[in-house]
Enzyme design. Sequence first.
Site, PDB file in Angstrom:
ATOM      1  N   ARG A 145       0.821  -1.239   0.136  1.00  0.00           N
ATOM      2  CA  ARG A 145       0.116   0.083   0.059  1.00  0.00           C
ATOM      3  C   ARG A 145       0.834   1.312   0.084  1.00  0.00           C
ATOM      4  NH1 ARG A 145      -2.234  -3.561   3.561  1.00  0.00           N
ATOM      5  NH2 ARG A 145      -4.428  -4.512   3.206  1.00  0.00           N
ATOM      6  N   LYS A 201      -1.418  -2.559   7.416  1.00  0.00           N
ATOM      7  CA  LYS A 201      -2.890  -2.187   7.784  1.00  0.00           C
ATOM      8  C   LYS A 201      -3.053  -3.005   9.213  1.00  0.00           C
ATOM      9  CE  LYS A 201      -7.515  -1.637   6.041  1.00  0.00           C
ATOM     10  NZ  LYS A 201      -8.175  -1.966   4.716  1.00  0.00           N
ATOM     11  N   HIS A 247      -2.871   2.548  -6.303  1.00  0.00           N
ATOM     12  CA  HIS A 247      -3.540   1.397  -5.659  1.00  0.00           C
ATOM     13  C   HIS A 247      -3.910   0.307  -6.636  1.00  0.00           C
ATOM     14  CE1 HIS A 247      -5.305  -0.632  -2.061  1.00  0.00           C
ATOM     15  NE2 HIS A 247      -6.290  -1.004  -2.698  1.00  0.00           N
ATOM     16  N   ARG A 271      -1.722  -3.016  -7.242  1.00  0.00           N
ATOM     17  CA  ARG A 271      -2.218  -4.105  -6.189  1.00  0.00           C
ATOM     18  C   ARG A 271      -3.132  -4.905  -7.153  1.00  0.00           C
ATOM     19  NH1 ARG A 271      -1.404  -4.156  -1.021  1.00  0.00           N
ATOM     20  NH2 ARG A 271      -3.351  -4.873  -0.108  1.00  0.00           N
ATOM     21  N   HIS A 326      -4.141  -9.129   3.353  1.00  0.00           N
ATOM     22  CA  HIS A 326      -5.685  -9.133   3.426  1.00  0.00           C
ATOM     23  C   HIS A 326      -5.844 -10.156   4.638  1.00  0.00           C
ATOM     24  CE1 HIS A 326      -6.848  -8.009  -1.173  1.00  0.00           C
ATOM     25  NE2 HIS A 326      -6.440  -7.103  -0.420  1.00  0.00           N
ATOM     26  N   TYR A 339     -10.973 -10.929  -6.742  1.00  0.00           N
ATOM     27  CA  TYR A 339     -10.122 -10.679  -8.012  1.00  0.00           C
ATOM     28  C   TYR A 339     -10.514 -12.053  -9.037  1.00  0.00           C
ATOM     29  CZ  TYR A 339      -7.324  -7.526  -5.370  1.00  0.00           C
ATOM     30  OH  TYR A 339      -6.933  -6.301  -4.656  1.00  0.00           O
TER      31      TYR A 339
END
Length: 346
Positions: free
Chosen positions: A178, A203, A277, A280, A303, A312
């Site tokens: 990120r 994150k 972004h 990604r 994630h 995805y």
Amino acid sequence: MSDLTQSGTVERENMAACESLAAVLADYRDWIDGQGLSKKSPRDFLDKLAHFWPFLTRHGLLTGGRVNWIDIDRDVIAEYQQHIFQHVSIHTGKKLACNSQINYLSYLQTFFRFLHLTNRIALNPTDTLKVPRHPHLLPAVLLKPDEMRRLLAAPNVETVIGFRDRVIMEVFWSSAPRVSELCAVAVDDIDFAEGMLTIREGKGERERVLPIGEGALAWSREYLRAVRPLLRAHRRAKASDALFLNRYGLPLKKFGWEAKMRVYGARARINPLFTTHSFRHQLASDMLKNGADLRHIQKMLGHEDLTTTQRYLHVVKGDLLKVHAQTHPREKLPVMEISYHGTYED
């Protein structure tokens, strides 16, 4: 309601009305800090309330630095929700994206839950607030190989900043951190011997290790040797272990890079909806097309929930069907004509 209960309720309401907004927010910051979230959470939670205070002021509910929370009922909250839906960003000239609307309203719910838990309000006016569901849509923009080559070639690598920016895009393309994570990467977080990049401020404060390819390593090695020392030599520079520095020798900031990315996108003549972004999404989609395991993608992207990564799959389902048809052994065998002529039996 008994006289004693009613007296206690009135006393709490009077105390809440007398308390300054600054004091409430300071208490809120401490409360968020105690929830075990990331170090940036208190600031994020307060920033997402930025639209609420002018709204209350315009409606006469915030005066003299104090809010009478009792006057904020469900109708006021519903009107604020409508305000968020109609708000036009001064930066883009467009209405807030659905995810931004969701964030503003969700953080407002958290704030009023805090007010309720700390006995500043008896009833929570956001308890019936219907927050839209996250659309979980992927950007429609994924670059073709020649477009990606043009984007990587957009920075002028004969300049200090241009060389730095090429390195940044190489790292994004190789490892897909990120933006905030990359800005926090330190020099020692790149392991050239192992070909790994450590993300220490991921994150949710989750640390993870990413593979970084030979191309990105080569660019990073030369950046550390010849370019970063030039950035550190700026008279405004301060001691920092940040890998990527701005033109003044200070740690790179997210908003600074995003502005550069828009310039390079225009220079490369790619779709302007392709953002940092999007690297990604590009990495995940391309790796899935080439047979990568979904759980490996999950680990790389950081994630927490596999269902986040599974979105995805719809991007590459056509490619997966081709791979299945070409590689599954059953698909190599002929299919006979199939017709059922039996009867029902237990």
